[in-house]
Design an enzyme around this catalytic site. Structure first.
Site, PDB file in Angstrom:
ATOM      1  N   SER A  49       0.807  -1.220   0.000  1.00 24.73           N
ATOM      2  CA  SER A  49       0.000   0.000   0.000  1.00 24.73           C
ATOM      3  C   SER A  49       0.842   1.273   0.000  1.00 24.73           C
ATOM      4  O   SER A  49       0.314   2.356  -0.238  1.00 24.73           O
ATOM      5  CB  SER A  49      -0.929   0.016   1.218  1.00 24.73           C
ATOM      6  OG  SER A  49      -0.192   0.127   2.426  1.00 24.73           O
ATOM      7  N   LYS A  90       1.701   3.679   7.055  1.00 23.76           N
ATOM      8  CA  LYS A  90       0.963   4.630   6.218  1.00 23.76           C
ATOM      9  C   LYS A  90       1.607   6.009   6.332  1.00 23.76           C
ATOM     10  O   LYS A  90       2.420   6.261   7.214  1.00 23.76           O
ATOM     11  CB  LYS A  90      -0.507   4.720   6.650  1.00 23.76           C
ATOM     12  CG  LYS A  90      -1.276   3.412   6.659  1.00 23.76           C
ATOM     13  CD  LYS A  90      -1.521   2.858   5.267  1.00 23.76           C
ATOM     14  CE  LYS A  90      -2.331   1.563   5.345  1.00 23.76           C
ATOM     15  NZ  LYS A  90      -2.485   0.925   4.015  1.00 23.76           N
TER      16      LYS A  90
END
Length: 247
Positions: A49, A90
């Site tokens: 991601s 993230k």
């Protein structure tokens, strides 16, 4: 005879200096690793991601920090029960009080109405998110997105949760500074797109200095260890030349 004594003196001095170089090198080399172990934690990135910045399986070095030190643009490792209570990686795009939206007129992410340049995205020329969204980040919380916006499961997918998909600052364990493996990853620079916003970007950790200390230690160790064989070879060559000249 005087020449021989001078040569022996130089040899002893050279041996002493080489031993000192090895000793200092060991201190720097081992000290650098110890320093790094105290300041940084190694992690393996679990998903893709965050590509292309870091990929699945990459080994990264993350500086141990308190959640209050986090700034916009930081790539953080966090653990939160609603996200599975596993270490996740993230990028922070919003902090408490921010209104995050996508997309602006230029297809960019906006923070409090200001468009942010994000050259680290997989598709930097396209929109910052395939789906439009707006979120207001509660105080003490962080809004997190992956760099691979097409498939990342991040704060956008949790907008209906309390806090509109944000996580507490206290959930942050560390901040990424470098990719240790593969070696092509290198140091992760702070993104300039968030620098003009209030609070700016975070200061860089000591990873470059630590790597420099370790490299200097390694050079001293190898250089000091190599002195003996090189000096002996040079000495044998010099004695052979003197003997040939005398003959």
């Amino acid at each position: 005879m005087a020449t021989g004594r001078t040569g022996d003196g130089r040899g002893r001095l050279g041996s002493a200096l080489s031993g000192l170089a090895v000793a200092v090198g060991c201190v720097l080399f081992l000290g650098g690793f110890a320093w790094g172990a105290v300041v940084y934690r190694p992690y393996t990135v679990p998903t893709d991601s965050m590509t292309p910045t870091v990929g699945a399986g990459d080994r990264v070095l993350a500086e141990r920090i308190d959640g209050d030190e986090v700034r916009r643009g930081d790539i953080v490792v966090f653990r939160e029960s609603r996200w599975g209570d596993l270490p996740m990686v993230k990028r922070v795009v919003g902090v408490g009080g921010d209104t995050i939206a996508c997309c602006g007129d230029g297809g960019r992410l906006t923070v409090n109405g200001t468009e942010v340049d994000e050259p680290y995205l997989r598709d930097a020329a396209g929109p910052a998110s395939p789906n439009s969204f707006t979120a207001t980040v509660p105080e003490g919380q962080l809004f997190l997105l992956g760099d691979e916006r097409m498939g990342s499961l991040d704060s956008r997918t949790r907008l209906k949760d309390p806090g509109q998909g944000s996580v507490p600052r206290a959930a942050v364990e560390a901040r990424l500074d470098a990719v240790a493996w593969p070696l092509s990853g290198g140091v992760l620079e702070r993104p300039e797109g968030f620098a003009e916003l209030p609070g700016g970007v975070s200061r860089f950790g000591p990873v470059k200095l630590i790597l420099g200390v370790v490299a200097a230690g390694a050079l001293l160790i190898f250089g000091g260890a190599a002195y003996g064989p090189v000096a002996r070879r040079f000495s044998r060559g010099s004695r052979g030349k003197v003997t040939a000249d005398a003959g």
